[in-house]
Structure formats: structure tokens, C-alpha cells
Scaffold this motif. Structure first.
Motif, short mmCIF file in Angstrom:
data_model
loop_
_atom_site.label_atom_id
_atom_site.label_comp_id
_atom_site.label_asym_id
_atom_site.label_seq_id
_atom_site.Cartn_x
_atom_site.Cartn_y
_atom_site.Cartn_z
N ALA A 1 -3.62 -0.23 -5.64
CA ALA A 1 -3.23 1.05 -5.03
C ALA A 1 -1.84 1.46 -5.50
O ALA A 1 -1.57 2.64 -5.77
CB ALA A 1 -3.28 0.94 -3.51
N ALA B 1 -0.67 4.89 -7.38
CA ALA B 1 0.37 5.78 -6.83
C ALA B 1 1.44 6.07 -7.87
O ALA B 1 1.88 7.21 -8.03
CB ALA B 1 0.98 5.14 -5.58
N LEU C 1 7.95 5.51 -2.42
CA LEU C 1 6.71 4.83 -2.01
C LEU C 1 7.07 3.86 -0.90
O LEU C 1 7.84 2.91 -1.12
CB LEU C 1 6.11 4.11 -3.22
N ASP D 1 6.23 0.95 0.97
CA ASP D 1 5.34 -0.20 0.88
C ASP D 1 5.22 -0.85 2.25
O ASP D 1 6.10 -1.60 2.68
CB ASP D 1 5.86 -1.18 -0.17
N VAL E 1 4.52 8.61 -0.34
CA VAL E 1 3.26 7.86 -0.32
C VAL E 1 3.46 6.59 0.48
O VAL E 1 4.46 5.88 0.30
CB VAL E 1 2.81 7.46 -1.75
N LEU F 1 1.75 2.79 1.55
CA LEU F 1 0.80 1.81 1.02
C LEU F 1 0.50 0.76 2.08
O LEU F 1 1.41 0.25 2.73
CB LEU F 1 1.38 1.14 -0.22
N LEU G 1 -3.73 4.03 0.17
CA LEU G 1 -2.59 4.92 0.04
C LEU G 1 -2.77 6.06 1.03
O LEU G 1 -3.90 6.49 1.29
CB LEU G 1 -2.51 5.50 -1.37
#
Ligand SMILES: *Cc1c(COP(=O)(O)O)cnc(C)c1O
Length: 402
Positions: free
Chosen positions: A54, A58, A150, A152, A172, A174, A191
Motif C-alpha cells: 500500500a 501511495a 503519509l 503511517d 494519505v 496507511l 490506504l
């Protein structure tokens, strides 16, 4: 001897049956994806074969929609899961390291502010063990420099920071459903995002992914049944020494498939997602009991949770003030039947496969090295016995008593 696994999520026979039935139906992926997106306060979701796959998707989508072609660097925390720099490299991008603050394990916002952002595509958070990073500060820095972020949340599904869900910061989020994460189907990732152009790029990338391999899914279901049966301490104590299980090893790997998630496996993650509040509360209660006991033990440094945060505690981490005592502490804990780990063995600047991609400026990360040499994690899952905090504290004290 009974042995408490380092991390995990109990799956009863009934839960297994319910999950499998849900997975064999047609709506598990929608239930899971919509549930995760709603949780993260995002509008869209994409389900992928693993969290690391994923992450590759992304980062590729971010590159697809970024006009300046010099933006090929991705800033990752100098202490995090090796899958993170591996995903950056697999996506054809360049990892850059930002040091972490050992007190909180977070990307250090002061160090991040000093970065030259002219070639940076994105910043990635870590939220290790379910403890939120300084996400609001990191988000502000990313916005100020016009780079993607991102969040995480592979270990932090259920954690909150400043009234917002972890995984919901930046552009985004995750999530991972690997075996030691907050909810699990042994493998899987997701995601979540809202940005229109980025979502369109993710749609295009995701549409090109091969479907989940049927053989792999069947194998994983069998492994899930074994996982569910063997996680209780009485049986885990018997099987943990078996060779070939690869329990607890951290290896660098870029050679994994990037596929869609299995709809059948989604039944497991969807079922456990419905139980997330109770799972998280249980782990938080166990973590608070560990904090209460370990804060009285000399030589132990607790991790600071950022103000306004609720950690999800996929595990309970602490630092040994004297690194030379860690091996003895781990041995004592293991002898007491407690699945303590030294987590990831190295700062990313000291992982050869990563270091070859780094500029000289990124090769000395004192905060990350301190964490790598002193961290210990303890279990927080529902199979942890009530006396585990007292036993853990006694085991650590025994090392100092020598
Ligand atoms: C586990 C993990 C990943 C990768 O997820 P997988 O599903 O195991 O591929 C990424 N980042 C962090 C911080 C993780 O802990």
C-alpha cells in the motif's frame, strides 16, 4: 512453559467462523474500507495485499500527480519498520532520514524543520507501537513546504492525537493487518485519502493491480487458523521455538508482490474493526498497568505520549537508560515467559540496504541509534495475564540487583 506472545489479536473459534463467513460474502471489503475511511475522516479507501505494498502505491500516486520532476526524496523517520525505506526504494524514490526524539519516538519536528525541502516529495510518520507522533506539528511543516504527508498508522489504528484519528493526518493514511498490528488478517493493508487528484491517481494505480492470488489467500486462511489457535500463552509457549516460523525476525525485503487485498481476508479485518474500541481499551488498560509498575523500576525510561494524545499500544515500549543491561533484561523477561523484544535492531542509517541509498548527511542519526540500542517492548494484548506487569517489573529489578 506458557509464554505470552509479543503482540497479537485474539481470534476465538466463533470469531474465526463469523469472519470467514463474512469474507466469503460479497460486502466485507466495502464494510472494511468504508469503516476505515470513516474512522480516519477521509472519503476514499484502497485495499492492498500488505501495508508495504500500500505504501508503494501511495508514493507512486504522489509522484504521478506532482509536477516538479526533481521531487524524488521521501523523508522517513530514522527509526521505523524496515518496510518503510524498502517501499520508498521499490517505488523508485530516494529515502532521506529525519532523526527521531528518543523521549517520544516521534520524528523530531525541530530536525524536520531544518530540512531542505526543494527535492522532497513526501514526509512519512511512524506512530510506532500505537503512540502518536507529533502529528499536528509534522502536518504543519509538510503544508508549509507544499509536500505530501503519509501518516503511517500501521501500528496505530485506534490512536488519537488532538481529537483526530491517527492515520487521518496529512494526505494519505496507511493501515496494516499484519500479524502484530492492532487488527489482523495476517496480511493486508489499506490506504485512506480525500485529495481529489491524488485519489484519482490511486484509482488508476489500484485498477492496474493484479487480484489477490487464490493460492496465497488459501494458505493465509490456514495460517490464520493456526495463529488463532496458538496465540494463547499455553500453546504459544510450545510452538514459539519451532524453526521455520520466522517469529520476531526483522529482515530488509523489497521483493514482495503488490496485489489487491483478498475479499476473503477482508472478512477478518472487517470483523475485528467492529471490535476496535474494545480491543484498544484493553491494550490501553494493560499499558497503563505496565506504566504504573515500570515507572517505579530504576533504569527504565517510559516513553512520553504527546499532549492531547491517546496511544493505541499495539505493544508497550520503554527504554533502558543503560544500553548494556538490555540483553540481560530481555533474557530475564523471556525466562519469565514474557514476549519482550528489542524491536527493530538498527537505526535505518545502520541498515546496509538502506544506507547505500543515503547521502552522507543522513548517516549519523543519534536519536534513532539511542532508541535502537535501548528499546524494549512488552505485550499488551488480551492474552496478557493480570500479573504480567508485576512479573515484568520483578524481572527487570533482578538484573539491577546483581
Ligand atoms: C508493519 C508496518 C508497515 C508495513 O505493513 P505490512 O502490512 O507488514 O507490510 C509499515 N510501517 C510500519 C510502521 C509498520 O509497523
Amino acid at each position: 512453559m506458557a509464554f505470552v506472545a509479543p503482540a497479537g489479536t485474539p481470534i476465538s473459534p466463533l470469531t474465526f467462523a463469523v469472519s470467514l463467513a463474512r469474507g466469503l460474502g460479497s460486502s466485507a471489503e466495502i464494510e472494511l474500507g468504508e469503516g476505515l475511511a470513516a474512522h480516519a475522516r477521509h472519503s476514499r479507501y484502497w485495499l492492498v495485499s500488505t501495508g508495504r505494498a500500500a505504501m508503494v502505491l501511495a508514493l507512486q500516486a504522489m509522484r504521478d500527480v506532482t509536477k516538479e520532476s526533481q521531487r524524488v526524496e521521501v523523508i522517513v523517520p530514522a527509526y521505523t519498520c524496515y518496510s518503510v525505506p524498502a517501499a520508498v526504494i521499490k517505488a523508485g524514490l530516494k529515502p532521506r532520514l529525519c532523526d527521531v526524539d528518543p523521549a517520544s519516538l516521534s520524528l523530531d519536528p525541530e530536525a524536520l524543520r531544518k530540512f531542505d525541502f526543494s527535492r522532497v516529495l513526501a514526509v512519512v510518520t511512524a506512530n510506532l507501537y500505537g503512540i502518536p507522533n507529533h502529528l499536528k506539528s509534522i502536518e504543519a511543516i509538510a503544508r508549509e513546504h507544499g509536500v505530501w504527508m503519509l501518516d503511517d498508522s500501521a501500528q496505530a489504528l485506534g490512536a488519537m492525537h488532538e481529537g483526530r484519528p491517527v492515520g487521518g493526518f496529512g494526505d494519505v493514511g496507511l493501515y496494516s493487518f499484519d500479524k502484530g498490528k492492532n487488527i489482523t488478517s495476517l496480511e493486508g493493508g489499506a490506504l485512506v485519502a480525500s485529495h481529489p487528484e491524488l485519489s484519482a491517481a490511486l484509482d488508476r494505480r489500484h485498477a492496474q493491480l493484479p487480484p489477490a492470488s487464490a493460492v496465497r489467500t488459501s494458505t493465509t486462511i490456514v495460517k490464520l487458523a493456526a495463529y488463532a489457535a496458538l496465540l494463547p500463552p499455553t500453546l504459544y509457549g510450545v510452538v514459539r521455538k519451532l524453526p521455520g516460523l520466522g517469529l520476531g525476525r526483522t529482515l530488509y525485503d523489497e521483493t514482495y508482490p503488490v496485489e489487491r487485498y483478498s475479499g476473503t481476508l477482508a472478512g477478518f479485518a472487517a470483523t475485528l474493526l467492529k471490535r476496535l474500541p474494545a480491543l484498544t481499551r484493553g491494550r490501553q488498560d494493560n499499558a497503563m498497568a505496565l506504566l504504573a509498575e515500570l515507572s517505579k523500576v530504576p533504569g527504565v525510561q517510559s516513553i512520553e505520549v504527546p499532549p492531547g494524545s491517546q496511544a493505541a499500544y499495539a505493544r508497550y515500549p520503554f527504554l533502558m537508560i543503560d544500553a548494556t543491561q538490555r540483553v540481560a533484561v530481555l533474557e530475564k523477561l523471556e525466562a519469565a515467559g514474557i514476549g519482550a523484544t528489542a524491536s527493530y535492531p538498527n537505526a535505518l542509517c545502520d541498515v546496509p540496504e538502506v544506507a547505500v541509498h543515503l547521502p552522507a548527511a543522513d548517516l549519523d542519526m543519534p536519536g534513532a541509534r539511542e532508541v535502537a540500542s535501548t528499546i524494549v517492548t512488552l505485550p499488551t494484548h488480551a492474552y496478557s495475564p493480570a500479573d504480567l506487569p508485576a512479573r515484568a517489573a520483578a524481572s527487570i529489578r533482578a538484573v539491577f540487583a546483581k
